[in-house]
Scaffold this motif. Structure first.
Motif, PDB file in Angstrom:
ATOM      1  N   VAL A  84      68.331  55.468  57.104  1.00 23.97           N
ATOM      2  CA  VAL A  84      68.302  53.981  57.959  1.00 23.97           C
ATOM      3  C   VAL A  84      67.130  53.152  57.660  1.00 23.97           C
ATOM      4  N   ASP A  85      66.083  53.682  57.022  1.00 21.81           N
ATOM      5  CA  ASP A  85      64.817  52.891  56.386  1.00 21.81           C
ATOM      6  C   ASP A  85      64.225  53.527  55.385  1.00 21.81           C
ATOM      7  N   ASP A  86      63.413  52.785  54.433  1.00 20.99           N
ATOM      8  CA  ASP A  86      62.705  53.614  53.400  1.00 20.99           C
ATOM      9  C   ASP A  86      61.945  54.785  53.967  1.00 20.99           C
ATOM     10  N   ASN A  87      61.870  55.824  53.296  1.00 19.68           N
ATOM     11  CA  ASN A  87      61.047  57.002  53.873  1.00 19.68           C
ATOM     12  C   ASN A  87      60.626  57.706  52.727  1.00 19.68           C
ATOM     13  N   SER A  88      59.480  58.735  53.257  1.00 16.71           N
ATOM     14  CA  SER A  88      58.979  59.411  52.221  1.00 16.71           C
ATOM     15  C   SER A  88      59.842  60.692  52.051  1.00 16.71           C
ATOM     16  N   ALA A  89      60.044  61.313  50.798  1.00 22.04           N
ATOM     17  CA  ALA A  89      60.861  62.194  50.451  1.00 22.04           C
ATOM     18  C   ALA A  89      60.029  63.575  50.381  1.00 22.04           C
ATOM     19  N   MET A  90      58.224  63.595  50.405  1.00 25.80           N
ATOM     20  CA  MET A  90      57.580  64.412  50.252  1.00 25.80           C
ATOM     21  C   MET A  90      56.662  64.466  51.294  1.00 25.80           C
ATOM     22  N   ASP A  91      55.722  65.580  51.623  1.00 26.73           N
ATOM     23  CA  ASP A  91      54.756  65.540  52.203  1.00 26.73           C
ATOM     24  C   ASP A  91      53.599  65.059  51.413  1.00 26.73           C
ATOM     25  N   GLY A  92      52.764  64.025  51.700  1.00 22.57           N
ATOM     26  CA  GLY A  92      51.946  63.461  50.652  1.00 22.57           C
ATOM     27  C   GLY A  92      50.786  62.403  51.124  1.00 22.57           C
ATOM     28  N   TYR A  93      50.689  61.476  49.888  1.00 22.86           N
ATOM     29  CA  TYR A  93      49.820  60.264  50.441  1.00 22.86           C
ATOM     30  C   TYR A  93      50.654  58.835  49.727  1.00 22.86           C
ATOM     31  N   VAL A  94      50.765  57.990  50.821  1.00 24.98           N
ATOM     32  CA  VAL A  94      51.354  56.873  50.529  1.00 24.98           C
ATOM     33  C   VAL A  94      50.738  55.719  50.135  1.00 24.98           C
ATOM     34  N   LEU A  95      50.818  54.935  49.103  1.00 26.65           N
ATOM     35  CA  LEU A  95      49.817  53.906  48.650  1.00 26.65           C
ATOM     36  C   LEU A  95      50.637  53.002  47.935  1.00 26.65           C
ATOM     37  N   SER A  96      49.910  51.952  47.304  1.00 30.36           N
ATOM     38  CA  SER A  96      50.442  51.004  46.584  1.00 30.36           C
ATOM     39  C   SER A  96      50.344  51.122  45.171  1.00 30.36           C
ATOM     40  N   THR A 106      54.552  50.741  62.202  1.00 36.85           N
ATOM     41  CA  THR A 106      53.700  49.822  62.671  1.00 36.85           C
ATOM     42  C   THR A 106      52.402  49.324  61.717  1.00 36.85           C
ATOM     43  N   ARG A 107      52.447  50.267  60.634  1.00 35.09           N
ATOM     44  CA  ARG A 107      51.181  50.189  60.105  1.00 35.09           C
ATOM     45  C   ARG A 107      51.289  49.234  58.779  1.00 35.09           C
ATOM     46  N   THR A 108      50.321  48.846  58.496  1.00 35.47           N
ATOM     47  CA  THR A 108      49.977  47.892  57.164  1.00 35.47           C
ATOM     48  C   THR A 108      48.968  48.500  56.464  1.00 35.47           C
ATOM     49  N   LEU A 109      48.985  49.036  55.163  1.00 40.14           N
ATOM     50  CA  LEU A 109      47.887  49.520  54.458  1.00 40.14           C
ATOM     51  C   LEU A 109      47.242  48.270  53.923  1.00 40.14           C
ATOM     52  N   LYS A 110      45.671  48.364  54.087  1.00 38.50           N
ATOM     53  CA  LYS A 110      44.904  47.308  53.121  1.00 38.50           C
ATOM     54  C   LYS A 110      44.647  47.932  51.848  1.00 38.50           C
ATOM     55  N   THR A 111      43.944  46.928  51.032  1.00 38.14           N
ATOM     56  CA  THR A 111      43.289  47.353  49.877  1.00 38.14           C
ATOM     57  C   THR A 111      42.712  48.494  49.627  1.00 38.14           C
ATOM     58  N   GLN A 112      43.255  49.465  48.427  1.00 39.13           N
ATOM     59  CA  GLN A 112      42.622  50.898  48.511  1.00 39.13           C
ATOM     60  C   GLN A 112      42.538  51.683  49.555  1.00 39.13           C
ATOM     61  N   GLU A 113      43.546  51.550  50.539  1.00 36.27           N
ATOM     62  CA  GLU A 113      43.916  52.617  51.469  1.00 36.27           C
ATOM     63  C   GLU A 113      45.142  53.406  51.232  1.00 36.27           C
ATOM     64  N   THR A 114      45.052  54.529  51.796  1.00 35.33           N
ATOM     65  CA  THR A 114      46.284  55.445  51.920  1.00 35.33           C
ATOM     66  C   THR A 114      46.420  56.206  53.147  1.00 35.33           C
ATOM     67  N   CYS A 115      47.666  56.588  53.410  1.00 35.46           N
ATOM     68  CA  CYS A 115      47.702  57.587  54.890  1.00 35.46           C
ATOM     69  C   CYS A 115      48.311  58.943  54.399  1.00 35.46           C
ATOM     70  N   ARG A 116      47.933  59.829  55.003  1.00 33.32           N
ATOM     71  CA  ARG A 116      48.727  61.090  54.724  1.00 33.32           C
ATOM     72  C   ARG A 116      50.130  60.719  55.553  1.00 33.32           C
ATOM     73  N   ILE A 117      51.139  61.003  54.454  1.00 33.66           N
ATOM     74  CA  ILE A 117      52.508  60.719  54.987  1.00 33.66           C
ATOM     75  C   ILE A 117      53.585  62.313  55.177  1.00 33.66           C
ATOM     76  N   MET A 118      54.411  62.416  56.113  1.00 35.04           N
ATOM     77  CA  MET A 118      55.171  63.656  55.981  1.00 35.04           C
ATOM     78  C   MET A 118      56.690  63.214  55.507  1.00 35.04           C
ATOM     79  N   THR A 119      57.247  64.157  55.190  1.00 37.91           N
ATOM     80  CA  THR A 119      58.729  63.920  54.826  1.00 37.91           C
ATOM     81  C   THR A 119      59.474  63.488  55.852  1.00 37.91           C
ATOM     82  N   GLY A 120      60.158  62.422  55.559  1.00 38.50           N
ATOM     83  CA  GLY A 120      61.146  61.649  56.368  1.00 38.50           C
ATOM     84  C   GLY A 120      60.242  60.341  57.082  1.00 38.50           C
ATOM     85  N   ALA A 121      58.900  60.445  57.302  1.00 40.84           N
ATOM     86  CA  ALA A 121      58.448  59.512  57.686  1.00 40.84           C
ATOM     87  C   ALA A 121      58.460  57.912  57.040  1.00 40.84           C
TER      88      ALA A 121
END
Ligand code: AMP
Ligand code: MG
Length: 409
Positions: free
Chosen positions: A45-57, A85-100
């Motif tokens: 439905v939307d772009d999402n993560s294939a892994m549990d991990g960290y998402v960044l630019s 709802t999130r927007t990452l700022k410069t040199q920020e990351t989030c923990r991301i779960m599979t399917g998020a």
């Protein structure tokens, strides 16, 4: 007398497709799809993560080197099911779960297993991370509006799963035929009762009832009638009123007490053909009254079995909407010499296996048309056309695969 191919064609041209109806997806198992299903949504439905991990630019990692790491601040968790709802700022990351969902400002994921985390809130990046790692993109599997399931195919566990994945709780399918079974013969007794002199057990009724159940069709009625024209006429009359297909077994040959054909004629059934140039099952009968199909299968159990799968089963499948209703035909190396009939087509009960990467087939013992005791091992028929003069061991032959059997077990 007509050939096997002519008989199959005559049945095909006389088999109507049944009506369509809309049913719940959860009830669709065993029905045939009567619509082309187009995707109402994108999958994913939307772009999402294939892994549990960290998402960044990815772009922000371009200067990272093993000796010159960059530090990204971990700004909490993004779970499967969270809205984007999130927007990452410069040199920020989030923990991301599979399917998020991937937050704005990010375009790549580092799996948890390879991430270096310091002080619980800093992600250490010591190399360039290319864009798009471990991201499942919107529409990459299925584009909204594209064809996903085609009309004419069976609904099975996976296709029901696909409908559910598309959010469809209803589906258009073809109706299944209403089928009645009539077995004829004075000699027949039910399994479980002691045989009186001259009697045999009625194996055909339960065998064909089970073959129908196996094909997802619950017969309306199964009845057994003596070789008595009056009784037979009553049973046939009743069955014809409510059936799309009537299957009669026995009483269709040339014996003095084989009343089936005469009674069918009296009941207004038009004969399409009687007798096919084949073994077993030569006196096969096929007729029609209105839109109802009538099959008369010669009563020897192996004839009943063969005629059911080569003629009745494809007709039922065609009526149920299948695009490919016939038994699946393949070629296999035969493991024994066989004597062709040269006059008629022969169907041999057989077992096919794969040995040394080659498809092989072994005709089973006890091939008589009154014999079915070797069928436990059967998963196909060997089909020997009359045009073959010899069939030597190792020669390639046709096999028609049966939708039964123990396979490799
Ligand atoms: P028919 O087609 O009625 O001439 O029967 C041919 C042969 O099949 C005869 O030996 C019958 O006894 C046998 N037969 C007919 N009906 C059945 C049945 N329901 N179960 C087992 N054998 C049958
Ligand atoms: Mg009989």
């Amino acid at each position: 007398m007509i050939s096997f191919e002519q008989a199959q064609r005559a049945i095909e041209t006389n088999s109507p497709r049944l009506k369509k109806r809309i049913i719940k997806t959860q009830d669709a198992l065993g029905f045939v799809l009567a619509e082309n299903v187009f995707a109402p949504i994108n999958l994913p439905v939307d772009d999402n993560s294939a892994m549990d991990g960290y998402v960044l630019s990815s772009r922000e990692t371009r200067n990272a080197r093993p000796g010159k790491p960059l530090i990204f601040k971990i700004r909490g968790d993004i779970k499967a099911g969270d809205p984007q709802t999130r927007t990452l700022k410069t040199q920020e990351t989030c923990r991301i779960m599979t399917g998020a969902l991937i937050p704005r400002g990010a375009d790549t994921v580092i799996p948890k297993e390879t991430a270096i985390v310091r002080d619980n809130n800093c992600l250490v990046i010591d190399r360039f991370i290319p864009s798009g790692n471990h991201i499942r993109y919107k529409g990459e599997e299925v584009r909204k509006g594209s064809l996903v399931l085609a009309k004419g195919f069976l609904m099975h566990s996976a296709t029901i799963g696909i409908l559910a994945m598309l959010g469809k709780d209803k589906v258009t399918v073809f109706d299944k035929p209403k089928v009645s079974l009539i077995t004829t013969g004075n000699e027949l007794a039910s399994p479980g009762v002691a045989l009186r002199p001259g009697q045999i057990y009625d194996s055909n009724s339960l065998m064909i009832q089970s073959a129908l159940e196996n094909a997802g069709i619950h017969p309306l009625k199964t009845c057994r009638v003596k070789d008595n024209a009056k009784l037979l006429k009553r049973s046939i009359g009743m069955a014809l009123k409510e059936s799309d297909v009537l299957i009669l077994m026995g009483g269709v040959s040339v014996g003095k007490y084989d009343y089936v054909k005469d009674v069918l004629k009296e009941t207004g059934v038009k004969t399409v053909f009687w007798k096919v140039n084949q073994k077993p099952g030569k006196p096969l009968y096929f007729g029609k009254r209105g839109e109802t199909l009538i099959f008369g299968l010669p009563g020897n159990p192996a004839s009943v079995f063969t005629c059911f799968y080569e003629y009745v089963f494809p007709a039922l499948r065609r009526m149920s909407g299948f695009r490919h209703p016939y038994l699946h035909r393949e070629v296999a190396e035969i493991r024994a010499e066989v004597k062709p009939d040269q006059q008629k087509i022969v169907f041999l009960k057989a077992k096919t296996t794969v040995a040394r990467n080659k498809k092989k087939v072994m005709p089973l013992g006890r091939q008589g048309s009154h014999m079915i005791s070797s069928l436990q091992d059967a998963n196909c028929f060997v089909v020997i056309p009359p045009s073959l003069r010899t069939v030597k061991k190792g020669q390639k032959v046709w096999i028609d695969l049966l939708p039964i059997g123990n396979g490799a077990l």
